[in-house]
Design a protein around this motif. Structure first.
Motif, PDB file in Angstrom:
ATOM      1  N   SER B  51      67.244  14.075 -19.172  1.00 32.84           N
ATOM      2  CA  SER B  51      66.966  14.944 -17.879  1.00 32.84           C
ATOM      3  C   SER B  51      65.232  15.850 -17.552  1.00 32.84           C
ATOM      4  O   SER B  51      64.900  15.311 -16.539  1.00 32.84           O
ATOM      5  N   GLN B  91      71.031  14.389 -11.702  1.00 31.69           N
ATOM      6  CA  GLN B  91      72.714  14.952 -12.786  1.00 31.69           C
ATOM      7  C   GLN B  91      73.522  14.358 -11.638  1.00 31.69           C
ATOM      8  O   GLN B  91      74.848  14.511 -12.102  1.00 31.69           O
ATOM      9  N   ASP B 167      70.128   9.695 -13.393  1.00 27.55           N
ATOM     10  CA  ASP B 167      70.144  11.027 -14.647  1.00 27.55           C
ATOM     11  C   ASP B 167      71.810  10.454 -14.925  1.00 27.55           C
ATOM     12  O   ASP B 167      72.339  11.127 -13.763  1.00 27.55           O
ATOM     13  N   GLU B 168      71.778   9.549 -15.695  1.00 25.85           N
ATOM     14  CA  GLU B 168      73.729  10.550 -15.591  1.00 25.85           C
ATOM     15  C   GLU B 168      74.652   9.941 -14.903  1.00 25.85           C
ATOM     16  O   GLU B 168      75.386  10.460 -14.498  1.00 25.85           O
ATOM     17  N   ARG B 342      75.935  24.311 -18.877  1.00 26.34           N
ATOM     18  CA  ARG B 342      75.497  22.899 -18.396  1.00 26.34           C
ATOM     19  C   ARG B 342      76.837  21.487 -18.502  1.00 26.34           C
ATOM     20  O   ARG B 342      76.941  21.323 -17.842  1.00 26.34           O
TER      21      ARG B 342
HETATM   22 MG   LIG Z   1      70.782  15.537 -18.288  1.00 25.23          MG
END
Ligand SMILES: [Mg+2]
Ligand SMILES: Nc1ncnc2c1ncn2[C@@H]1O[C@H](COP(=O)(O)OP(=O)(O)OP(=O)(O)O)[C@@H](O)[C@H]1O
Lengths: 285, 347
Positions: B51, B91, B167-168, B342
């Motif tokens: 990220s 994300q 992102d993911e 997170r």
């Molecule tokens: Mg990340």
């Protein structure tokens, strides 16, 4: 799986040219700010109970203070407690708006909306300008409702319409300063932490002022603290403009309420606006 | 006036990027090149710096070291130009939950200065393209994870940017949502968009990417086509889970003989893993051998290599059992509770 002829997709929309002069840039920022603010307006229309509950709270506070506690309250120097109270309640509604600002900013940061805005070709100030517009609109609406409700419970202004308008202007000026504090807190403490802190602080800030009782009735040192609370200056100035009983103390701040009701908010904006812009540009340090 | 970038400039080019938080480097000596019209996968575990790399390349974070160009423009010096040419799908799905899908896209369209009419037209086109036309009027709060992610993709595509960062995009989605997002990403690529995609799943990088960079502790530890990388990390694996821990050693010997590869055992999970060359044939041999050996088997799975195993192969064995990559990340100076939150936030 190499593609032999990578070509840009046929643009479905012509990308608008980036702004040329400073005027053009300003026009973009204003348009973006309004677009961002309209998002909040759509929220209110889609979920009206949220702002409605927000209004219910100060209304209940007024009922509580006027009918439950009002009998036991006396205004030093005489005067009707309801008339004394309402300017304080108006300012209290401005302070409650702080929580709304922090909540909105923190939610956008935590959910990546702020990142998306920052990765887009829009002006950096637009997000904050939009926030500001939306919050001012909401607080102005709350103020109008509470003015109507105040009249129902026996409050009124005695001065000229001009003075009354100036009073409302000062209240909104206080709210304007609080927007910048709220944006800053929301950006610094993303997530629930910041919201809890602010919502807990709103009450001491509100009560440690002249909003509900005259500071002269407090212990001397506490009264001095309350007099220096920026909210007190606004409340005292607004009482003066409305011709409501003021029961002002005799310290310097209390005696110069009108001046300080302008100076305090401007000072707060001067401190927090640059902090906000800096923080927004450099999120994550 | 900055020179216009060469037409052949790569979509993304980063050299020696470094970025620290406080005094800890999240990214250091990070190199990347994404060819035009290709999909590039950044594969790495939690906290690898994926990220952070995306945020540097999308101008959200300033790099402390190194230089990077996106669509030919420098991310530090020409941020505004870069922002005109990228789409970011972060994300977390960055769409407004209260607004409808259509209102979201119109909002982002107006913020791209399309004007009300063009924004509405564009919103309708994108809803159609991402298969969301039927649900365009519902508040996003009622969308499934896959739908929300597709809306998020659509919101990143307002101006059909030449470079898109994902992102993911499928973390936290169920298999169906994942498939929906995968086909949406393939759709982008079919249109010639260059894509940088981060993921924790080898399978995802394998399915979508032309090239993969494996990222660990802030820099790229391996780069190549999926086929090249897979040849370095071996093929599929079987997992055998036993009922009884004491049977582990005996069973390991049987599996080793049946597959012809050395095994890894995870005693606390009573699991044996081994590489297989010929999938079903090895699986059958192993199961038969265990059965004849009288070993009670709880479960048998045939699967592709996990991210842990990729790392094991690329970086050599590390201290500790279980998840080597994760162990290394949390063993660093990152505050453990931050790591936890997170991961929590992603669900
Ligand atoms: Mg990340
Ligand atoms: N804003 C921040 N402040 C402090 N440290 C940060 C910040 N953002 C990231 N980090 C740290 O930098 C390192 C890399 O984080 P990054 O988010 O880039 O990893 P990632 O590969 O995206 O991981 P994940 O798969 O969990 O998303 C981590 O150790 C993380 O804790």
């Amino acid at each position: 799986m190499n593609r032999t002829a990578p070509r840009p997709a046929a643009p479905a929309v012509p990308a608008p040219a980036p702004p040329s002069g400073p005027l053009h840039r300003l026009a973009w920022a204003a348009a973006d700010g309004w677009t961002v603010a309209r998002r909040d307006v759509t929220h209110w229309l889609r979920q009206p109970w949220e702002p409605l509950f927000g209004l219910l709270f100060p209304v209940l506070m007024v009922l509580m203070f006027v009918y439950l506690l009002g009998g036991a309250m006396s205004v030093p120097g005489g005067g009707d407690y309801t008339e004394y109270l309402m300017p304080g309640m108006f300012a209290m509604v401005m302070v409650f708006g702080l929580g709304e600002t922090v909540t909105a900013v923190a939610a956008d940061s935590a959910r990546g909306v702020t990142d998306r805005f920052r990765s887009m070709p829009m002006s950096a100030s637009a997000v904050v300008v939009g926030r500001c517009l939306a919050d001012m609109l909401r607080s102005a609406a709350a103020l109008v409702v509470l003015i109507g409700f105040g009249s129902l419970v026996g409050w009124q202004w005695h001065g000229s319409a001009g003075a009354a308008l100036a009073g409302f202007g000062l209240l909104l000026l206080l709210r304007f300063a609080l927007v910048w504090i709220g944006v800053y807190v929301g950006l610094v403490m993303r997530g629930q932490g910041g919201i809890a802190v602010i919502q807990t602080l709103e009450f001491p800030i509100g009560f440690l002022s002249n909003a509900f009782v005259a500071t002269a009735t407090m212990p001397v040192w506490l009264g001095a603290v309350a007099d220096w609370n920026p909210m007190s200056s606004t409340v005292a100035a607004v009482r003066g403009l409305f011709g409501n009983p003021a029961a002002a103390g005799d310290g310097w701040v209390a005696q110069n309420a009108l001046l300080m009701a302008v100076v305090w908010p401007l000072l707060l904006v001067a401190v927090f606006a640059p902090l906000c812009v800096h923080r927004y540009r450099n999120l994550d340090g | 006036m900055a020179p216009a970038p060469a037409r052949t400039a790569p979509a993304v080019s980063a050299r020696g990027i470094g970025r620290r938080f406080k005094d800890r480097w999240a990214l250091r000596g990070f190199d990347l090149e994404v060819g035009r019209g290709t999909v590039h996968g950044l594969l790495g575990p939690n906290g690898a710096g994926k990220s952070t790399a995306v945020r540097v390349l999308t101008t959200l974070l300033r790099p402390h070291e190194g230089t990077a160009e996106v669509a030919g423009y420098d991310v530090a010096a020409q941020g505004a130009r870069v922002r005109h040419r990228i789409g970011l799908v972060g994300q977390n799905a960055a769409v407004d939950e209260v607004l409808s899908g259509r209102q979201n896209l119109e909002l982002f369209g107006r913020l791209h200065h399309l004007g009300g009419r063009a924004a509405a037209r564009r919103a309708a086109e994108l809803l159609d393209r991402f298969g969301l036309s039927d649900t365009g009027k519902r508040p996003v709060g009622t969308y499934s994870g896959g739908m929300r992610r597709r809306l998020d993709l659509a919101a990143g595509m307002i101006l059909d940017p030449p470079v898109v960062f994902l992102d993911e995009p499928t973390t936290g989605l169920d298999p169906r949502g994942r498939d929906e997002v995968w086909s949406a990403v393939r759709g982008l690529v079919g249109g010639g968009t260059s894509v940088l995609l981060t993921t924790q799943y080898l399978e995802e990088a394998d399915r979508l990417a032309d090239r993969i960079s494996v990222v660990d502790t802030g820099h790229v530890i391996a780069e190549g086509t999926p086929a090249e990388l897979k040849s370095r990390i071996g093929g599929d694996r079987i997992d055998v889970v036993l009922h009884d821990e004491h049977a582990l050693a005996g069973a390991a010997a049987l599996v080793e003989e049946a597959t012809g590869h050395s095994v890894r055992t995870a005693p606390e999970e009573r699991r044996i893993s081994a590489e297989v060359d010929d999938r079903a044939a090895s699986l059958t041999r192993a199961v038969r051998a265990l059965d004849e050996g009288g070993v009670a088997v709880a479960d048998v799975v045939l699967r592709g290599p996990s991210l842990d195993e990729v790392f094991l192969h690329l970086t050599g064995p590390r201290a500790g059992t279980g998840s080597p990559a994760a162990a290394r990340v949390t063993g660093g100076t990152a505050a453990p509770e931050q790591q936890d939150t997170r991961q929590e936030a992603r669900r």
